[in-house]
Design a protein around this motif. Structure first.
Motif, PDB file in Angstrom:
ATOM      1  N   GLY A  14       0.709  -1.210  -0.096  1.00  0.00           N
ATOM      2  CA  GLY A  14      -0.083   0.062   0.112  1.00  0.00           C
ATOM      3  C   GLY A  14       0.847   1.294  -0.053  1.00  0.00           C
ATOM      4  N   LYS A  15       2.160   1.485  -0.324  1.00  0.00           N
ATOM      5  CA  LYS A  15       2.945   2.301  -0.163  1.00  0.00           C
ATOM      6  C   LYS A  15       3.168   2.966  -1.412  1.00  0.00           C
ATOM      7  CE  LYS A  15       5.503   0.594   3.947  1.00  0.00           C
ATOM      8  NZ  LYS A  15       6.377   0.125   4.310  1.00  0.00           N
ATOM      9  N   TRP A  16       2.349   3.681  -1.873  1.00  0.00           N
ATOM     10  CA  TRP A  16       2.172   4.272  -3.370  1.00  0.00           C
ATOM     11  C   TRP A  16       2.771   5.516  -3.378  1.00  0.00           C
ATOM     12  CZ3 TRP A  16      -0.682   8.647  -3.743  1.00  0.00           C
ATOM     13  CH2 TRP A  16      -1.468   8.888  -2.845  1.00  0.00           C
ATOM     14  N   ALA A  17       3.081   6.487  -2.328  1.00  0.00           N
ATOM     15  CA  ALA A  17       3.679   7.812  -2.491  1.00  0.00           C
ATOM     16  C   ALA A  17       4.983   7.860  -1.622  1.00  0.00           C
ATOM     17  CB  ALA A  17       2.584   8.761  -2.082  1.00  0.00           C
ATOM     18  N   PHE A  18       5.745   8.710  -1.867  1.00  0.00           N
ATOM     19  CA  PHE A  18       7.113   9.165  -1.143  1.00  0.00           C
ATOM     20  C   PHE A  18       7.230  10.450  -0.913  1.00  0.00           C
ATOM     21  CE2 PHE A  18       8.424   8.799  -5.435  1.00  0.00           C
ATOM     22  CZ  PHE A  18       9.225   9.801  -5.666  1.00  0.00           C
ATOM     23  N   VAL A  19       7.903  10.855   0.145  1.00  0.00           N
ATOM     24  CA  VAL A  19       8.272  12.246   0.349  1.00  0.00           C
ATOM     25  C   VAL A  19       9.943  12.464   0.639  1.00  0.00           C
ATOM     26  CG1 VAL A  19       7.950  14.038   2.412  1.00  0.00           C
ATOM     27  CG2 VAL A  19       6.094  12.314   1.960  1.00  0.00           C
ATOM     28  N   ILE A  20      10.127  13.350   0.059  1.00  0.00           N
ATOM     29  CA  ILE A  20      11.652  13.634  -0.252  1.00  0.00           C
ATOM     30  C   ILE A  20      12.015  14.793   0.839  1.00  0.00           C
ATOM     31  CG2 ILE A  20      13.569  14.471  -1.466  1.00  0.00           C
ATOM     32  CD1 ILE A  20      11.716  13.643  -3.796  1.00  0.00           C
ATOM     33  N   THR A  21      12.692  14.508   1.956  1.00  0.00           N
ATOM     34  CA  THR A  21      12.884  15.194   3.234  1.00  0.00           C
ATOM     35  C   THR A  21      14.349  16.003   2.846  1.00  0.00           C
ATOM     36  OG1 THR A  21      14.059  13.403   4.280  1.00  0.00           O
ATOM     37  CG2 THR A  21      11.954  13.658   4.802  1.00  0.00           C
ATOM     38  N   THR A  22      14.129  17.371   3.185  1.00  0.00           N
ATOM     39  CA  THR A  22      15.287  18.122   3.068  1.00  0.00           C
ATOM     40  C   THR A  22      15.263  19.143   4.081  1.00  0.00           C
ATOM     41  OG1 THR A  22      14.106  19.986   1.640  1.00  0.00           O
ATOM     42  CG2 THR A  22      15.049  18.014   0.376  1.00  0.00           C
ATOM     43  N   ARG A  23      16.650  19.937   4.176  1.00  0.00           N
ATOM     44  CA  ARG A  23      16.626  20.864   5.392  1.00  0.00           C
ATOM     45  C   ARG A  23      15.774  22.041   4.949  1.00  0.00           C
ATOM     46  NH1 ARG A  23      22.023  19.257   5.230  1.00  0.00           N
ATOM     47  NH2 ARG A  23      22.533  21.043   3.880  1.00  0.00           N
ATOM     48  N   GLY A  24      15.658  22.296   3.797  1.00  0.00           N
ATOM     49  CA  GLY A  24      15.311  23.960   3.124  1.00  0.00           C
ATOM     50  C   GLY A  24      13.662  23.836   3.045  1.00  0.00           C
ATOM     51  N   ILE A  25      13.039  22.735   3.431  1.00  0.00           N
ATOM     52  CA  ILE A  25      11.518  22.926   3.185  1.00  0.00           C
ATOM     53  C   ILE A  25      10.897  22.594   4.680  1.00  0.00           C
ATOM     54  CG2 ILE A  25       9.714  21.737   1.826  1.00  0.00           C
ATOM     55  CD1 ILE A  25      11.633  21.300  -0.248  1.00  0.00           C
ATOM     56  N   PRO A  26      10.146  23.318   4.868  1.00  0.00           N
ATOM     57  CA  PRO A  26       9.015  24.200   4.499  1.00  0.00           C
ATOM     58  C   PRO A  26       9.674  25.562   4.350  1.00  0.00           C
ATOM     59  CG  PRO A  26       8.417  23.553   6.426  1.00  0.00           C
ATOM     60  CD  PRO A  26       9.486  22.966   6.294  1.00  0.00           C
ATOM     61  N   LEU A  27       9.496  26.276   3.492  1.00  0.00           N
ATOM     62  CA  LEU A  27       9.730  27.756   3.333  1.00  0.00           C
ATOM     63  C   LEU A  27       8.908  28.435   2.649  1.00  0.00           C
ATOM     64  CD1 LEU A  27      11.869  28.982   0.346  1.00  0.00           C
ATOM     65  CD2 LEU A  27      12.067  26.362   0.741  1.00  0.00           C
ATOM     66  N   LYS A  28       8.823  29.821   2.623  1.00  0.00           N
ATOM     67  CA  LYS A  28       8.039  30.643   1.836  1.00  0.00           C
ATOM     68  C   LYS A  28       8.584  31.461   0.886  1.00  0.00           C
ATOM     69  CE  LYS A  28       5.093  34.831   2.905  1.00  0.00           C
ATOM     70  NZ  LYS A  28       4.856  35.851   3.956  1.00  0.00           N
ATOM     71  N   LEU A  29       7.816  31.152  -0.488  1.00  0.00           N
ATOM     72  CA  LEU A  29       8.672  31.621  -1.623  1.00  0.00           C
ATOM     73  C   LEU A  29       7.731  33.006  -2.030  1.00  0.00           C
ATOM     74  CD1 LEU A  29       9.057  28.540  -3.579  1.00  0.00           C
ATOM     75  CD2 LEU A  29      10.994  30.102  -2.844  1.00  0.00           C
ATOM     76  N   GLU A  30       8.471  33.978  -2.143  1.00  0.00           N
ATOM     77  CA  GLU A  30       7.878  35.395  -2.526  1.00  0.00           C
ATOM     78  C   GLU A  30       7.877  35.201  -4.147  1.00  0.00           C
ATOM     79  OE1 GLU A  30       6.627  37.936  -0.671  1.00  0.00           O
ATOM     80  OE2 GLU A  30       7.160  36.845   1.361  1.00  0.00           O
ATOM     81  N   PRO A  31       6.873  36.025  -4.598  1.00  0.00           N
ATOM     82  CA  PRO A  31       6.915  36.097  -6.276  1.00  0.00           C
ATOM     83  C   PRO A  31       8.106  36.336  -6.544  1.00  0.00           C
ATOM     84  CG  PRO A  31       4.893  37.352  -5.285  1.00  0.00           C
ATOM     85  CD  PRO A  31       6.019  37.058  -3.833  1.00  0.00           C
ATOM     86  N   GLY A  32       8.343  35.453  -7.450  1.00  0.00           N
ATOM     87  CA  GLY A  32       9.860  35.399  -8.454  1.00  0.00           C
ATOM     88  C   GLY A  32      10.862  34.890  -7.516  1.00  0.00           C
ATOM     89  N   ASP A  33      10.798  34.200  -6.415  1.00  0.00           N
ATOM     90  CA  ASP A  33      11.829  33.634  -5.737  1.00  0.00           C
ATOM     91  C   ASP A  33      12.009  32.185  -6.060  1.00  0.00           C
ATOM     92  OD1 ASP A  33      12.476  35.688  -4.000  1.00  0.00           O
ATOM     93  OD2 ASP A  33      11.237  34.815  -2.426  1.00  0.00           O
ATOM     94  N   ARG A  34      13.357  31.874  -6.031  1.00  0.00           N
ATOM     95  CA  ARG A  34      13.606  30.290  -6.465  1.00  0.00           C
ATOM     96  C   ARG A  34      14.162  29.786  -5.162  1.00  0.00           C
ATOM     97  NH1 ARG A  34      16.530  31.193 -12.295  1.00  0.00           N
ATOM     98  NH2 ARG A  34      14.713  32.100 -13.304  1.00  0.00           N
ATOM     99  N   HIS A  35      13.945  28.426  -5.356  1.00  0.00           N
ATOM    100  CA  HIS A  35      14.834  27.577  -4.148  1.00  0.00           C
ATOM    101  C   HIS A  35      15.440  26.268  -4.854  1.00  0.00           C
ATOM    102  CE1 HIS A  35      15.602  25.528  -0.437  1.00  0.00           C
ATOM    103  NE2 HIS A  35      15.070  24.569  -0.995  1.00  0.00           N
TER     104      HIS A  35
END
Length: 153
Positions: A88-109
């Motif tokens: 039943g494991k059909w999805a996966f999550v990729i964990t990183t240090r930089g997420i969660p974060l707020k992206l302003e318009p035009g911002d890149r991560h």
């Protein structure tokens, strides 16, 4: 039954008001949907130069807010094809240090991964999620290209 001039003018004004209010309502819905934040995902393989990084090939994901409002980028992961699903494991999550974060318009991560097996033949979709639960998919064309490139690495 005949309508007097006053009644006819009243009906025309009310029909015009109904049409105008419906048009304004539709315009407001359109603006609300088009002015929200939107994440565009791009991915490629490459090398990090300088900074004492690894000389191995890296999988690089770029997340850009192309919308007009800030967006809270909360999660990043993917979905497997059904034929590869076990227990039943059909999805996966990729964990990183930089997420969660707020992206302003035009911002890149950017996120860099030494493990290029994140993209293999089992992966159907790669998606980013915002705080409202909206999904933003990596284009299927780009995912297909990444899958073909990982085989040649």
């Amino acid at each position: 039954m005949e309508l007097s001039t006053v009644q006819l003018v009243t009906i025309l004004i009310s029909a015009y008001a109904a049409f105008l209010s419906t048009a304004v309502f539709a315009w407001n819905i359109y603006n609300a949907r088009s002015e929200r934040g939107k994440i565009r995902i791009h991915a490629s393989y490459g090398y990090l130069v300088g900074g004492g990084g690894s000389s191995d090939v890296q999988l690089i994901f770029e997340f850009t807010n192309v919308g007009k409002k800030p967006v809270q980028f909360t999660n990043f992961g993917g979905v497997f094809y059904k034929r590869y699903v076990r227990d039943g494991k059909w999805a996966f999550v990729i964990t990183t240090r930089g997420i969660p974060l707020k992206l302003e318009p035009g911002d890149r991560h950017f996120e860099y991964f030494d493990n290029t097996r994140i993209v293999d033949e089992r992966v159907k979709d790669i998606m980013a999620y915002d705080s409202l639960g909206n999904k933003y998919r990596l284009s299927r064309k780009l995912l297909k290209r990444l899958k073909s490139e990982v085989k040649s690495l």
